[in-house]
Structure formats: C-alpha cells, structure tokens
Design an enzyme around this catalytic site. Structure first.
Site: not given
Length: 695
Positions: A11, A14, A393
C-alpha cells in the site's frame, strides 16, 4: 546508510505513513520507505527493533540482510504473498455464496459462515485496524474495521461480508499492479553479469565481477556477457549493446576498441583488458541511477501525499456529520444514517489516489531505460513531458562532429592526386577529411618530399619534381590567385564552407568545401519532435552565421543562434527560458553550463562518465534517434497520471454525492474505491504493455 528489502509493502499510502513514523525515531530523520522498489533505507545506528515494530504494525517485514540483492527471492516473496491472498479471497467468496444458500434454512449458521468468510479475506486488515483504534491512528485499515464492526453491529451480515471480500480483492489488485511494475524494473536490473573468466598467470578462473579491477584480463566466450568496461586486446566479434544503448543491431568489435560491461558477445572469443572495476562501469552507474530514479518524488506525487494527509481525517468528519446531522436536525432514522456514515468511511480510502502516480512513473522510467534513455528521476520524466522548446548544440549533436568534404571544384585532373599525396603526410583533422574524399575516388597517389608546414595556412611539398601548396586561401601564391578563382572562393565561403585549396606557383588545381557533416537522421528527428508536441527547436552554436543557417535549414529547425561563446550560450538559454520550458541537448562536456541552466539538461555521449554526471537525462546512444520516443513516453505518463487522479477523485465524489438522497451503500462505497484502484492500475500498466511490445 543501511538498505533492506521489505515484504508485505503493498500500500503506497501505508508506506508513506510508516516512513513518517520511522522518521520520528532517534536517528530516523533520514529514513526512507521506498514503495516502488519495496526497500527500507535507514541510518546504521537506528534501533532496528523499533523500526521492525513500526513495520509489523502495518504488516511489513524485513526479509533480507542489508546490501544483499537477490532479485529472484525478492520477486518470490511478493508473488507468494499475493498467491496466499488470492487463495483466501476465493475461499471467502465460496463461503459467502454458501452462507446465502444456508440462510434460507438457518440464519445462525449463515451468520457464522459470513463471519468466517469476512475473517479469511480481511483478517490482517482488521487486526491492524483494531491496533490502530487503540493508537488513534486513522488509515484505511482503521476505517474498514470500523465499517465492518458497524455493519455487523446493525445486522448487515451479508453486506458487511461482501465489503470485506471486495476490499480483499482491492488489496490484491493494488499489490499485483505494483508487483508487475517492480518485476519489470527488476528484469532490467538483471542485465548485470554475475561472474567473469579471469586470466591470471596463464590460467583461467571463474571469479565474481565485484573482484575485477582495472588492468585485469578476462576471456569472454560467445553468448557470454562482458563483465565490465574494457578494451579488446585479442579477437574479433560482434557485440550486442542493447542493455546499455538500446540499440538492437550488433556492433563489430576488434582489437583496441572499447566495450561496455553488460553487453553480450555474439560469436567470437574476445580477450578484454578491464579499464574500470564493475562498480565504476557505465552499466553499474546506469543501474544504480535507474534504481534511484524510480524513488524520486515528482511535484505531483508530493502534492498527492500532502493532500492524502488531510483527506482521510476530512472524510471521518464528513462521516460523523452524515451519521448525526439528519437524525438530530431532521428527525431521520438513526439506523439508516448510521449505515450511510459507515459507507462514507469506506470512501475515505486514499489508496487509489496515492497509487495514481507510482506505477506510471516506474513504467515510464523502465521503458525509457530499455531504449537506452537514462532518466534520473520521476521529476525529470514529468518535466520532459512539459517541455515545449528544445535547444541543440550543433557539433556532435545535429552533426557528426567530423570534417567532411561536401563540395569539390576541379580545375586540373591532377587535383585529387596532388591533394592526397601531400595530405597523407599530415595528421590534421581537415587532412583526414581530404584523405577520405581521395580514397572514395581511388585517385592514384605518389610520394611527396621536402615537406614544409606553414602555420595557420597549410602544407607545402614537392610531388613529381614540382612544389605544390595544400591549405586555406591565405597560403595561396599570389600568382595563382586569379579573379575567377577569387569569385569561386568567395562563393564557397558565403555558403559556410571551410576551404582547402590545391595550387602550384601558377594556377589553382581545385577547391574543396569542407563542413561538419549533418547526421542523416537529424532532419527526421526534428520532424518527429515537432509532431510529438515540441513547438520550437533551436540551435546554439559557436560557428559563424552562414554555417549555422545552412545546418538549421537542412534539418528543419525553428530558429538558430550563431557566433556564441560558451557563456553566451548560457545567457541565450536564460533568455529562452522566459518564453517557455526549455530542454538543452549537448554532449555533456562542453555544454555543461548550458545543460545546467536549462529547465532540463539532456546529454548524449554513449555512456561517458561526464554525460551521466552532467545531465538530468542521458541518451546512451551517440545520436538523437530515441529522443522523440522519450518525449512521447513522458507526455503519455503525464496524461495517465492526470487521468488517474481524475478517476480516483471522481469516483469517490460520485459515491459521496449518493449520500444526499441516502442511496450510498457499503458495497457501492467499496466498489467505488476498488473501481478506482483497478482503473488506475490497468491504465498505468498500459505503459508496461507497450514496453514489452515496442521497448
């Protein structure tokens, strides 16, 4: 810091709560509970017994000693836990239907079966919920426990049991979704070789790759993984570098060529001199950064976690109001509105909301890593999806970074012969470009003598008894520079070419226009970036205006800025950031200041240390081929996260609105939460499915 593997971490909300509790312990302020990779990171001097107690309160345990990395066992513990939960849910469902059938004859027996069915599918949740009640900790376990006790207390045995079973299914699906994401990441991390064949004192011995050091000689047979970065000292073979660069085509390797650890030797036998210990190799750095990347919190995740702290208490308050307000103020039935309040409590689960981001983030990072695109964190993945401008670049990025003869003007048939005969004696980069052109035409060469270098101009030598000059227009003999030749020189310079002239004392034999060759894929990549939603593509270069314009026009850039010194590139990036979110693409060395200044730095360098360390995103190839794919994936991840949040909150809002007419039931409440979890998980895993099919 000590690192531990965890079991039972299913979870996301949790995990956040456990992390906060552990951080309150002595020496626990830096503790982290990593839900995505199911790991715990704490200081060595923290009380591990206190940490384990906190973990146990939420059903998580430490399953491995610190620093061990047995991915197979880790995956096994998760799959074993899920299999057990699946079995219990099936048993509960069977008992539920038996109880309904038995209830027609004996209500007492049916109630007993209902209680057993509820206990089987949710006993861990309810044990945890009872503990939380005594600690006044209100999370989903607490809410579900209160709801179930309340339902049984008012005689809703059938509905209460159904809620327990549906919640068990919800927990199973949530854990399964994250397990899929984790297993994909773990499969990526398994590309690292485990052993190597070391050659020492003329003998072969199998050793762990952790023992290899720079200077060791290893033997790599066909089909084996190269243990670490090194140089081929004997043998020839093709090598699959997909694990490093994402390139599927094999690369031919022979003596004095470099190889990457983790790449696979295809058919020949190679002897390799190790240049880096494994922990310093490109592969080790990539895997370490990818593993870290999945745990960095994006701004969206930080907001969700902050929101979740207040969401559950707010739902509890709403539930209490629903339970007491209608009966007190309107004389409504206490039993009916107590039932409605219990249903509101179930809606308070924030799991689907907290889960809306992690699976999508891990899936996106994993998919990009398989393509040879190293994204250093979820925050950068999210940022890439918001970029609307990319600055490049020029040299080595849009171009190959090598001089290339693009135009030749031949005024004498000896032109290429003289040019090649003289330039073969020089090591100058322009001389190498000339030689490549001469070799293409198979022009005959002869010996040059009495060679004289003219600094800043070129080189002079005698060929077949006559002196010739090869170099730029500054070194041309005045007698050879006619007005017509001057016009040709001016025209080529106006087009942005660097000139090489070949002349004797009387005339110019020919001219070469040299430029930095544009990569063949650059034009298509710029087109794909625009199609992917990048509004502006610009080039920042130190080259002069004509060269910059030529490259920009050739590849289809939106704009370009020429004659820029390194500090001017930084200033230009700062200016562009005022117009929108900008990413800067460079080689990770010369462009480091500009990469750092942009909203997002993207380096390309085929795994060079400087590229990996400098940028937020590293293209492990030596070209931009996978950049459009990375942009598309990041935008897709952002879209999925927004959709997930909308679904998670939307379904709960609909459920809460059902309390107004009194239509909300326990099973509708749990289905709204389970529906959100299922949808969030499945939508996030579409990225993983795409990974398997396309990545």
């Amino acid at each position: 810091m000590a690192e531990y593997k965890l079991q039972g971490l299913s979870c996301a909300n949790c995990a956040r709560e456990m992390e906060e509790e552990i951080q309150k312990l002595k020496n626990g302020e830096d503790a982290r509970v990593l839900y995505n990779s199911s790991k715990l990171i704490v200081k060595d001097d923290i009380s591990l017994s206190q940490v384990e107690k906190i973990l146990a309160n939420d059903g998580a345990t430490i399953v491995k000693d610190k620093h061990e990395h047995d991915d197979h066992n880790h995956a096994h513990t998760h799959s074993h836990s899920n299999r057990m939960l699946k079995t219990l849910i099936i048993m509960s469902a069977v008992l539920y239907f038996i109880a309904i059938f038995v209830g027609q004859w004996s209500e007492g027996i049916a109630i007993t079966i209902f209680i057993i069915a509820a206990a089987l599918s949710g006993y861990q949740t309810f044990i945890q919920g009872i503990k939380n009640l005594f600690r006044l900790k209100f999370n989903i376990d607490t809410l579900m426990t209160i709801a179930l006790i309340g339902a049984f207390g008012i005689g809703e045995w059938k509905e209460g049991t159904l809620v327990a079973i549906l919640f068990g299914i919800n927990e199973f699906l949530e854990g399964l979704g994250m397990e899929k994401a984790r297993s994909s990441m773990e499969a990526l991390l398994k590309v690292a070789p485990k052993q190597a064949t070391l050659i020492a004192n003329g003998k072969e011995q199998i050793v762990s790759i952790e023992t290899l050091k720079a200077g060791d000689i290893v033997l790599v047979k066909p089909g084996e993984k190269i243990p670490s970065d090194g140089i081929v000292i004997e043998g020839k073979s093709s090598v699959n570098e997909a694990a490093i660069t994402g390139e599927s085509m094999p690369i031919e390797k022979s003596i004095d060529e470099s190889v990457y650890g983790g790449s696979i030797n295809n058919e020949g036998i190679l002897k390799i001199s190790i240049t880096k210990s494994y922990e310093d190799s490109s592969l080790a750095k990539i895997l370490h950064l990818v593993e870290e990347a999945q745990e960095t919190k994006t701004p969206t995740e930080q907001f969700i976690n902050h929101f979740a702290k207040y969401y559950t208490p707010a739902i509890i308050l709403i539930a209490i109001i629903v339970m007491i307000a209608p009966p007190l103020l309107g004389g409504a039935d206490w039993g009916k509105w107590f039932y409605q309040g219990l249903a509101v409590l179930i809606v308070g689960c924030p799991c689907a909301l907290v889960l809306s981001s992690p699976i999508a983030i891990v899936s996106g990072i994993t998919r990009n890593a398989r393509n040879g695109i190293l994204i250093k964190g979820g925050v950068f993945l999210e940022q890439l999806g918001k970029i609307d401008m990319i600055a490049f670049d020029k040299t080595g990025t849009l171009t190959k970074g090598e001089p290339f003869v693009e135009v030749t003007k031949v005024f004498d048939e000896q032109f290429l012969t003289i040019a090649g005969s003289v330039e073969k004696l020089s090591s100058h980069p322009l001389a190498k470009a000339v030689m490549r052109k001469v070799e293409e035409t198979s022009a005959p060469l002869t010996e040059a003598t009495d060679v004289e270098t003219l600094p800043g101009q070129g080189i002079s030598a005698i060929v077949n008894g006559e002196r010739y000059f090869v170099g730029n227009e500054k070194g041309l003999p005045a007698t050879a520079l006619s007005s017509s030749i001057q016009k040709e020189i001016t025209a080529l310079k106006d087009q942005g070419y660097t000139l090489i002239t070949v002349a004797d004392n009387e005339k110019v034999l020919g001219l070469m226009g040299i430029t930095d060759e544009v990569r063949s894929e650059s034009k298509q990549i710029i087109k794909e970036l625009h199609q992917a939603g990048i509004k502006h593509t610009v080039m920042l270069t130190g080259d002069h205006q004509q060269t910059a314009k030529k490259v920009a026009d050739k590849v289809g850039l939106s704009n370009y800025y020429a004659n820029l010194l390194p500090d001017e590139k930084v200033q230009k990036v700062k200016e562009l950031t005022q117009k929108g979110k900008i990413a800067m693409v460079g080689d990770g060395i010369n462009d480091a200041p500009a990469l750092a200044t942009a909203d997002l730095g993207i380096a390309m360098g085929k795994g060079t240390d400087s590229a990996i360390e400098t940028a937020d995103i590293v293209l492990m190839q030596d070209h931009l081929g996978k950049l459009p794919s990375a942009v598309k994936i990041s935008k897709r991840v952002n879209q999925i996260i927004k959709l997930n949040i909308s679904l998670a909150l939307g379904l709960k809002l609909i459920a809460l609105l059902l309390t107004i007419p009194g239509w909300l039931t326990l099973w509708i409440a749990i289905l709204s939460d389970m529906g959100a979890t299922v949808l969030v998980t499945l939508i996030s895993l579409t990225l993983m499915i795409e990974t398997k099919n396309k990545g």
